[in-house]
Design a protein around this motif. Structure first.
Motif, PDB file in Angstrom:
ATOM      1  N   VAL A   1    -117.327 102.138  32.841  1.00 28.18           N
ATOM      2  CA  VAL A   1    -117.515 103.515  32.969  1.00 28.18           C
ATOM      3  C   VAL A   1    -116.668 104.100  34.080  1.00 28.18           C
ATOM      4  N   HIS A   2    -115.693 105.039  33.811  1.00 26.72           N
ATOM      5  CA  HIS A   2    -114.871 105.912  34.563  1.00 26.72           C
ATOM      6  C   HIS A   2    -115.311 107.027  35.037  1.00 26.72           C
ATOM      7  N   GLN A   3    -114.950 107.459  35.985  1.00 27.97           N
ATOM      8  CA  GLN A   3    -114.933 108.719  36.750  1.00 27.97           C
ATOM      9  C   GLN A   3    -116.517 109.384  36.732  1.00 27.97           C
ATOM     10  N   LEU A   4    -117.553 108.444  37.196  1.00 20.19           N
ATOM     11  CA  LEU A   4    -118.802 108.626  37.502  1.00 20.19           C
ATOM     12  C   LEU A   4    -118.890 109.518  38.820  1.00 20.19           C
ATOM     13  N   ILE A   5    -117.694 109.533  39.618  1.00 22.97           N
ATOM     14  CA  ILE A   5    -117.942 110.292  40.696  1.00 22.97           C
ATOM     15  C   ILE A   5    -116.562 111.093  40.858  1.00 22.97           C
ATOM     16  N   GLY A   6    -116.854 112.147  41.102  1.00 23.35           N
ATOM     17  CA  GLY A   6    -115.718 113.225  41.359  1.00 23.35           C
ATOM     18  C   GLY A   6    -115.392 113.984  39.956  1.00 23.35           C
ATOM     19  N   ASP A   7    -114.361 114.716  39.851  1.00 26.75           N
ATOM     20  CA  ASP A   7    -113.706 115.604  38.917  1.00 26.75           C
ATOM     21  C   ASP A   7    -114.773 116.466  38.417  1.00 26.75           C
ATOM     22  N   VAL A   8    -115.840 116.465  37.644  1.00 31.29           N
ATOM     23  CA  VAL A   8    -116.587 117.365  37.230  1.00 31.29           C
ATOM     24  C   VAL A   8    -118.201 117.021  37.550  1.00 31.29           C
ATOM     25  N   TRP A   9    -119.090 117.582  37.782  1.00 29.69           N
ATOM     26  CA  TRP A   9    -120.400 117.466  37.865  1.00 29.69           C
ATOM     27  C   TRP A   9    -120.811 117.012  36.230  1.00 29.69           C
ATOM     28  N   GLU A  10    -121.611 116.276  36.382  1.00 32.68           N
ATOM     29  CA  GLU A  10    -121.909 116.116  35.068  1.00 32.68           C
ATOM     30  C   GLU A  10    -123.532 116.478  34.537  1.00 32.68           C
ATOM     31  N   TRP A  11    -123.738 117.168  33.631  1.00 35.04           N
ATOM     32  CA  TRP A  11    -124.896 117.500  33.208  1.00 35.04           C
ATOM     33  C   TRP A  11    -125.773 116.438  32.282  1.00 35.04           C
ATOM     34  N   THR A  12    -127.162 116.193  32.982  1.00 36.29           N
ATOM     35  CA  THR A  12    -127.939 115.302  32.352  1.00 36.29           C
ATOM     36  C   THR A  12    -129.098 115.775  31.522  1.00 36.29           C
ATOM     37  N   SER A  13    -129.839 115.316  30.632  1.00 40.88           N
ATOM     38  CA  SER A  13    -131.005 115.876  30.007  1.00 40.88           C
ATOM     39  C   SER A  13    -132.328 116.172  30.825  1.00 40.88           C
ATOM     40  N   SER A  14    -132.195 115.577  32.169  1.00 42.01           N
ATOM     41  CA  SER A  14    -133.333 115.701  32.873  1.00 42.01           C
ATOM     42  C   SER A  14    -133.927 116.920  33.767  1.00 42.01           C
ATOM     43  N   VAL A  15    -134.969 117.277  33.699  1.00 43.88           N
ATOM     44  CA  VAL A  15    -135.359 118.310  34.389  1.00 43.88           C
ATOM     45  C   VAL A  15    -135.313 117.617  35.847  1.00 43.88           C
ATOM     46  N   PHE A  16    -135.307 118.746  36.949  1.00 46.48           N
ATOM     47  CA  PHE A  16    -135.270 118.394  38.229  1.00 46.48           C
ATOM     48  C   PHE A  16    -136.783 118.327  38.778  1.00 46.48           C
ATOM     49  N   THR A  17    -136.813 117.197  39.300  1.00 49.46           N
ATOM     50  CA  THR A  17    -138.300 117.009  39.946  1.00 49.46           C
ATOM     51  C   THR A  17    -138.221 115.907  40.935  1.00 49.46           C
ATOM     52  N   GLY A  18    -139.357 115.736  41.732  1.00 50.02           N
ATOM     53  CA  GLY A  18    -139.451 114.382  42.855  1.00 50.02           C
ATOM     54  C   GLY A  18    -139.394 113.260  42.279  1.00 50.02           C
ATOM     55  N   TYR A  19    -138.968 112.384  42.898  1.00 45.55           N
ATOM     56  CA  TYR A  19    -139.271 110.928  42.504  1.00 45.55           C
ATOM     57  C   TYR A  19    -140.792 110.695  42.942  1.00 45.55           C
ATOM     58  N   PRO A  20    -141.354 109.389  42.296  1.00 46.27           N
ATOM     59  CA  PRO A  20    -142.597 108.905  43.076  1.00 46.27           C
ATOM     60  C   PRO A  20    -142.769 108.651  44.398  1.00 46.27           C
ATOM     61  N   GLY A  21    -143.582 109.261  44.760  1.00 49.18           N
ATOM     62  CA  GLY A  21    -143.672 109.219  46.386  1.00 49.18           C
ATOM     63  C   GLY A  21    -142.943 110.048  47.326  1.00 49.18           C
ATOM     64  N   PHE A  22    -142.387 111.225  46.370  1.00 47.00           N
ATOM     65  CA  PHE A  22    -141.361 112.167  47.183  1.00 47.00           C
ATOM     66  C   PHE A  22    -142.326 112.792  48.299  1.00 47.00           C
ATOM     67  N   ARG A  23    -141.419 113.109  49.450  1.00 49.94           N
ATOM     68  CA  ARG A  23    -141.954 113.977  50.489  1.00 49.94           C
ATOM     69  C   ARG A  23    -141.146 114.772  51.184  1.00 49.94           C
ATOM     70  N   ALA A  24    -141.219 115.999  51.051  1.00 47.09           N
ATOM     71  CA  ALA A  24    -140.413 116.998  51.514  1.00 47.09           C
ATOM     72  C   ALA A  24    -140.080 116.733  52.873  1.00 47.09           C
ATOM     73  N   PHE A  25    -138.627 116.882  53.249  1.00 44.79           N
ATOM     74  CA  PHE A  25    -138.096 116.587  54.658  1.00 44.79           C
ATOM     75  C   PHE A  25    -136.784 117.188  54.835  1.00 44.79           C
ATOM     76  N   PRO A  26    -136.486 118.121  55.665  1.00 47.49           N
ATOM     77  CA  PRO A  26    -137.339 118.542  56.715  1.00 47.49           C
ATOM     78  C   PRO A  26    -138.104 119.736  56.298  1.00 47.49           C
ATOM     79  N   TYR A  27    -137.780 120.422  55.103  1.00 41.19           N
ATOM     80  CA  TYR A  27    -138.521 121.398  54.724  1.00 41.19           C
ATOM     81  C   TYR A  27    -138.495 121.551  53.312  1.00 41.19           C
ATOM     82  N   ARG A  28    -139.489 122.371  52.777  1.00 43.25           N
ATOM     83  CA  ARG A  28    -139.626 122.325  51.282  1.00 43.25           C
ATOM     84  C   ARG A  28    -138.668 123.113  50.694  1.00 43.25           C
TER      85      ARG A  28
END
Length: 427
Positions: A349-376
């Motif tokens: 798989v080519h050019q996964l880093i750089g060139d263009v940001w790539e949209w995904t289908s996912s909404v933005f949320t924390g991973y399991p066990g997420f802790r805000a650091f150093p500020y929310r």
């Protein structure tokens, strides 16, 4: 364990590299352009510059260094959560000369503090995390300022050599289903939303070997993609009608593209850029595919089928080089598909880093066990269905602010960012 003197030298070098880029972006225009708002979507460039200095003062001098304030009286002016971008020109901002003097004074004091800083102790300073956070913050604002340059009118002021030529990359790559480790606990400068590392089980899928190109997107337009409601989500179709969308931002009707004040013919095999999530999703539906989930994207980018290990980058664990990826404003456009074969993943798989940001289908949320650091306010306040995740960085993203685990997010209507996409489908 990293030698403290080596770590200090690395931090000083990264701080200087970021500041040189900030200076390039702000010194390229006169005072009128620095103080003007080129789009209501963006801040005046002079706001970004002083905001960079204010964040550096608050975190590196006051919190990590225990130093007295330089300009506590301006904290409110440069609080991004208090003042929407559209309102910032009306604030009593520091002028260009005063802003430059302020960031210079802050940086001089930061370098003095760095000389005596211990990197052992609380998590904020362990491994120089807070310095890494501020380096990434400045580079992120540099990319934002680069996007502002793309929106300004007038003669060109930025220049860079063209990216390397590409070679044909088409088709899809099969990614075997199963578990892989997503996120990281090992990257000392990884931000809170990249943590913690956790095991994710992903079904088998296919993913495009390269991002969708201008030529591919032109085929969607030519087939009536913007006029066919069935390809769009309900929200996407309503936005397309309301905004009058008919093609990517900065495209002309005659096969041209205007980039940083220069108009030229579009490059067919260059990744399409300046498309919203809604447009990317509609294209994917038209193509009989879908956008990859964030987990699918990261597995395609990091998973090594030979070892089962998750790498730092598609090519391995080495830091990005000019042979690996188009990063850091080294060029002022995405590179054609296939331009970085050394940066491809083990799966091809080519050019996964750089060139263009790539949209995904996912909404933005924390991973399991997420802790805000150093500020929310860095991540947590943005969690929710309003934002979609982007991955991989763009030609305007610095390597310090881009990893295989790095997560970006934005509203699905956003087009001024350097965003493109690739498609996926179930196996």
């Amino acid at each position: 364990m990293t030698d403290p003197d080596d770590l200090r030298a690395r931090v000083a070098g990264e701080l200087q590299r970021a500041r040189a880029r900030s200076a390039l972006l702000t010194d390229a225009v006169g005072d009128d352009d620095l103080t003007r708002q080129h789009s209501r979507l963006m801040s005046p460039l002079v706001w970004d510059l002083a905001h960079i200095g204010n964040q550096e003062e608050q975190w590196l001098l006051r919190r990590a260094g225990g130093c007295s304030p330089v300009r506590a009286d301006i904290d409110d002016l440069y609080d991004a959560f208090r003042h929407p971008r559209a309102d910032r020109p009306a604030l009593p901002l520091l002028g260009p000369a005063e802003a430059r003097g302020y960031v210079r004074e802050v940086r001089d004091r930061v370098l003095d503090a760095l000389d005596v800083m211990s990197f052992d102790g609380p998590p904020l300073v362990t491994g120089a995390f807070v310095f890494g956070m501020i380096v990434q913050h400045e580079q992120q604002h540099d990319e934002t300022m680069l996007a502002t340059h793309q929106l300004r009118s007038g003669p060109p002021v930025l220049s860079a050599p063209p990216p390397p030529a590409g070679s044909p990359v088409t088709g899809e790559v099969f990614v075997q289903g199963g578990q892989f480790t997503m996120g990281t606990d090992a990257e000392p400068w990884a931000l809170d939303n990249e943590r913690p590392a956790h095991v994710v089980d992903v079904d088998s899928f296919f993913i495009d070997a390269a991002p969708v190109t201008n030529a591919g997107y032109e085929a969607f337009i030519a087939d009536g993609g913007y006029d066919t409601e069935r390809w769009w989500t309900p929200d996407g179709w309503a936005h397309r009608q309301r905004a009058g969308l008919s093609g990517p931002m900065h495209w002309g009707p005659d096969g041209t593209y205007t980039r940083f004040g220069r108009t030229a013919e579009r490059v067919p095999d260059e990744p399409v850029v300046h498309v919203s999530w809604h447009e990317a999703s509609a294209y994917a539906a038209w193509a009989g595919k879908r956008l990859p989930s964030e987990a699918e994207w990261e597995k395609a980018a990091r998973w090594d089928p030979a070892t089962g290990r998750s790498r730092r980058y598609p090519w391995g664990d080495d830091e990005p080089s000019p042979q690996h990826a188009n990063l850091g404003q080294r060029h002022l456009s995405p590179a054609p598909a296939g331009a970085y074969p050394a940066g491809s993943s083990p799966l091809g798989v080519h050019q996964l880093i750089g060139d263009v940001w790539e949209w995904t289908s996912s909404v933005f949320t924390g991973y399991p066990g997420f802790r805000a650091f150093p500020y929310r306010e860095y991540s947590e306040v943005f969690f929710g269905p309003e934002y979609r995740v982007l991955r991989g960085g763009s030609f305007g993203t610095d390597a310090s602010a881009c990893r295989g685990t790095f997560r970006n997010w934005d509203y699905p209507i956003r087009r001024q960012i350097f965003a493109g996409f690739r498609c996926a489908r179930d196996a």
